[in-house]
Motif scaffolding. Structure first.
Motif, PDB file in Angstrom:
ATOM      1  N   GLU A  69     125.141 -16.704  91.018  1.00 34.34           N
ATOM      2  CA  GLU A  69     124.201 -16.582  91.966  1.00 34.34           C
ATOM      3  C   GLU A  69     123.244 -15.363  92.054  1.00 34.34           C
ATOM      4  OE1 GLU A  69     123.930 -16.497  96.780  1.00 34.34           O
ATOM      5  OE2 GLU A  69     124.876 -18.227  95.908  1.00 34.34           O
ATOM      6  N   ASP A  70     123.749 -14.279  91.661  1.00 32.81           N
ATOM      7  CA  ASP A  70     123.094 -12.888  91.645  1.00 32.81           C
ATOM      8  C   ASP A  70     122.813 -12.474  90.372  1.00 32.81           C
ATOM      9  OD1 ASP A  70     122.664 -12.695  94.552  1.00 32.81           O
ATOM     10  OD2 ASP A  70     124.730 -12.049  94.586  1.00 32.81           O
ATOM     11  N   ALA A  71     123.155 -13.348  89.372  1.00 37.01           N
ATOM     12  CA  ALA A  71     122.924 -12.742  88.068  1.00 37.01           C
ATOM     13  C   ALA A  71     121.508 -12.958  87.501  1.00 37.01           C
ATOM     14  CB  ALA A  71     123.911 -13.479  87.081  1.00 37.01           C
ATOM     15  N   GLY A  72     121.297 -12.050  86.549  1.00 36.08           N
ATOM     16  CA  GLY A  72     119.700 -11.919  85.858  1.00 36.08           C
ATOM     17  C   GLY A  72     119.396 -10.790  85.614  1.00 36.08           C
ATOM     18  N   PHE A  73     118.070 -10.646  85.100  1.00 34.84           N
ATOM     19  CA  PHE A  73     117.400  -9.242  84.530  1.00 34.84           C
ATOM     20  C   PHE A  73     116.515  -8.904  85.897  1.00 34.84           C
ATOM     21  CE2 PHE A  73     118.013 -11.326  80.489  1.00 34.84           C
ATOM     22  CZ  PHE A  73     118.367 -10.120  79.631  1.00 34.84           C
ATOM     23  N   TYR A  74     116.411  -7.516  85.858  1.00 33.78           N
ATOM     24  CA  TYR A  74     115.442  -6.746  86.866  1.00 33.78           C
ATOM     25  C   TYR A  74     114.904  -5.806  86.039  1.00 33.78           C
ATOM     26  CZ  TYR A  74     119.700  -3.760  87.710  1.00 33.78           C
ATOM     27  OH  TYR A  74     120.624  -2.641  87.377  1.00 33.78           O
ATOM     28  N   VAL A  75     113.691  -5.312  86.760  1.00 37.24           N
ATOM     29  CA  VAL A  75     112.941  -4.220  86.134  1.00 37.24           C
ATOM     30  C   VAL A  75     112.614  -3.214  87.584  1.00 37.24           C
ATOM     31  CG1 VAL A  75     112.281  -5.156  84.098  1.00 37.24           C
ATOM     32  CG2 VAL A  75     110.746  -5.337  86.479  1.00 37.24           C
ATOM     33  N   GLY A  76     112.280  -2.095  87.589  1.00 40.34           N
ATOM     34  CA  GLY A  76     112.004  -1.285  88.539  1.00 40.34           C
ATOM     35  C   GLY A  76     111.269   0.164  88.239  1.00 40.34           C
ATOM     36  N   ALA A  77     111.098   0.843  89.595  1.00 38.08           N
ATOM     37  CA  ALA A  77     110.588   2.166  89.183  1.00 38.08           C
ATOM     38  C   ALA A  77     110.982   2.928  90.277  1.00 38.08           C
ATOM     39  CB  ALA A  77     108.937   2.075  89.019  1.00 38.08           C
ATOM     40  N   TYR A 112     120.500  -5.826  83.752  1.00 25.95           N
ATOM     41  CA  TYR A 112     120.941  -7.017  84.074  1.00 25.95           C
ATOM     42  C   TYR A 112     122.076  -6.934  84.899  1.00 25.95           C
ATOM     43  CZ  TYR A 112     122.445 -11.703  83.004  1.00 25.95           C
ATOM     44  OH  TYR A 112     122.796 -13.120  82.842  1.00 25.95           O
ATOM     45  N   GLN A 113     122.132  -7.950  85.688  1.00 22.77           N
ATOM     46  CA  GLN A 113     123.270  -8.032  86.711  1.00 22.77           C
ATOM     47  C   GLN A 113     123.830  -9.149  86.034  1.00 22.77           C
ATOM     48  OE1 GLN A 113     122.005  -7.752  90.962  1.00 22.77           O
ATOM     49  NE2 GLN A 113     124.137  -8.445  91.628  1.00 22.77           N
ATOM     50  N   PHE A 114     125.232  -8.819  85.959  1.00 23.62           N
ATOM     51  CA  PHE A 114     126.278  -9.811  85.160  1.00 23.62           C
ATOM     52  C   PHE A 114     126.807 -10.860  86.272  1.00 23.62           C
ATOM     53  CE2 PHE A 114     126.231  -6.432  82.073  1.00 23.62           C
ATOM     54  CZ  PHE A 114     125.660  -7.004  81.078  1.00 23.62           C
ATOM     55  N   ILE A 115     127.362 -10.183  87.396  1.00 29.79           N
ATOM     56  CA  ILE A 115     127.730 -10.839  88.651  1.00 29.79           C
ATOM     57  C   ILE A 115     127.398 -10.072  89.902  1.00 29.79           C
ATOM     58  CG2 ILE A 115     129.904 -11.774  87.377  1.00 29.79           C
ATOM     59  CD1 ILE A 115     131.582  -9.559  88.580  1.00 29.79           C
ATOM     60  N   GLY A 171     126.687   1.877  83.930  1.00 28.15           N
ATOM     61  CA  GLY A 171     127.324   0.645  84.396  1.00 28.15           C
ATOM     62  C   GLY A 171     127.155   1.013  85.950  1.00 28.15           C
ATOM     63  N   VAL A 172     126.702  -0.479  86.644  1.00 28.12           N
ATOM     64  CA  VAL A 172     126.658  -0.118  88.046  1.00 28.12           C
ATOM     65  C   VAL A 172     127.473  -1.168  88.752  1.00 28.12           C
ATOM     66  CG1 VAL A 172     124.778  -0.453  90.005  1.00 28.12           C
ATOM     67  CG2 VAL A 172     124.124   0.181  87.769  1.00 28.12           C
ATOM     68  N   GLY A 173     128.223  -0.368  89.992  1.00 25.58           N
ATOM     69  CA  GLY A 173     129.078  -1.231  90.720  1.00 25.58           C
ATOM     70  C   GLY A 173     128.273  -1.536  91.900  1.00 25.58           C
ATOM     71  N   ILE A 174     128.390  -2.587  92.468  1.00 25.97           N
ATOM     72  CA  ILE A 174     127.636  -3.132  93.710  1.00 25.97           C
ATOM     73  C   ILE A 174     128.606  -3.549  94.718  1.00 25.97           C
ATOM     74  CG2 ILE A 174     125.802  -4.570  94.477  1.00 25.97           C
ATOM     75  CD1 ILE A 174     125.019  -4.839  91.334  1.00 25.97           C
ATOM     76  N   LEU A 175     128.523  -3.400  96.088  1.00 25.99           N
ATOM     77  CA  LEU A 175     129.072  -3.681  97.127  1.00 25.99           C
ATOM     78  C   LEU A 175     128.354  -4.308  98.250  1.00 25.99           C
ATOM     79  CD1 LEU A 175     131.670  -3.904  98.750  1.00 25.99           C
ATOM     80  CD2 LEU A 175     131.076  -1.530  99.604  1.00 25.99           C
ATOM     81  N   PRO A 176     128.057  -5.592  98.134  1.00 26.00           N
ATOM     82  CA  PRO A 176     127.049  -6.265  99.230  1.00 26.00           C
ATOM     83  C   PRO A 176     127.647  -6.052 100.427  1.00 26.00           C
ATOM     84  CG  PRO A 176     127.613  -7.702  97.189  1.00 26.00           C
ATOM     85  CD  PRO A 176     128.547  -6.599  97.484  1.00 26.00           C
ATOM     86  N   VAL A 177     126.883  -5.640 101.236  1.00 29.25           N
ATOM     87  CA  VAL A 177     127.194  -5.273 102.849  1.00 29.25           C
ATOM     88  C   VAL A 177     126.871  -6.489 103.907  1.00 29.25           C
ATOM     89  CG1 VAL A 177     127.056  -3.619 104.789  1.00 29.25           C
ATOM     90  CG2 VAL A 177     127.199  -2.698 102.452  1.00 29.25           C
TER      91      VAL A 177
END
Length: 154
Positions: free
Chosen positions: A9-17, A42-45, A76-82
């Protein structure tokens, strides 16, 4: 297999600045300037992403000495949804940097990088994030950046 749709559900490409304060502390030299970065990932999961950033630290100045630092950072980015809209994250990676100085000469290298931050989803595609990054650049006491940025998922 039943949880695969939830993880994707949260997978996909993103860009930012982002824009913020980039600082360098080496011996008696201690300065900062406005820096910026552009990023893509790219968010894998839901809990993990890979990210590439181009970071420009501006022109850091102290006592007439100027240093320009820029580089590519891979993490590599570890994400913790709050909650549904708020997340915390931490990242580990490598920065491939170049430094130019008006008094010390030019240098380059690759060193460890890390970061922590928080992100807020304003919409399903657009978000804001606050981040602190540290760069363990050889011979420097501290090289860091604090930034406020925006991201767009597609």
């Amino acid at each position: 297999l039943a949880i695969s749709p939830a993880l994707a559900e949260d997978a996909g490409f993103y860009v930012g600045a982002g824009i913020g304060d980039f600082g360098i502390d080496v011996g008696d030299f201690d300065g900062s300037d406005t820096g910026f970065k552009v990023l893509g990932g790219y968010q894998f999961i839901k809990y993990f992403a890979a990210e590439a950033e181009y970071i420009d630290g501006g022109t850091v100045e102290d006592s007439g000495l100027e240093v320009d630092v820029s580089g590519w950072n891979l993490s590599g980015v570890g994400i913790l949804p709050v909650s549904g809209t708020f997340s915390l994250f931490a990242k580990l990676g490598m920065i491939f940097w170049d430094a130019e100085s008006n008094g010390l000469g030019d240098d380059s290298g690759e060193d460890f990088s890390w970061g922590v931050g928080a992100s807020y989803a304003i919409t399903d595609q657009f978000g804001a994030r606050l981040e602190y990054q540290g760069f363990e650049i050889e011979d420097a006491d501290t090289v860091d950046m604090i930034s406020l940025g925006a991201t767009w998922k597609f």
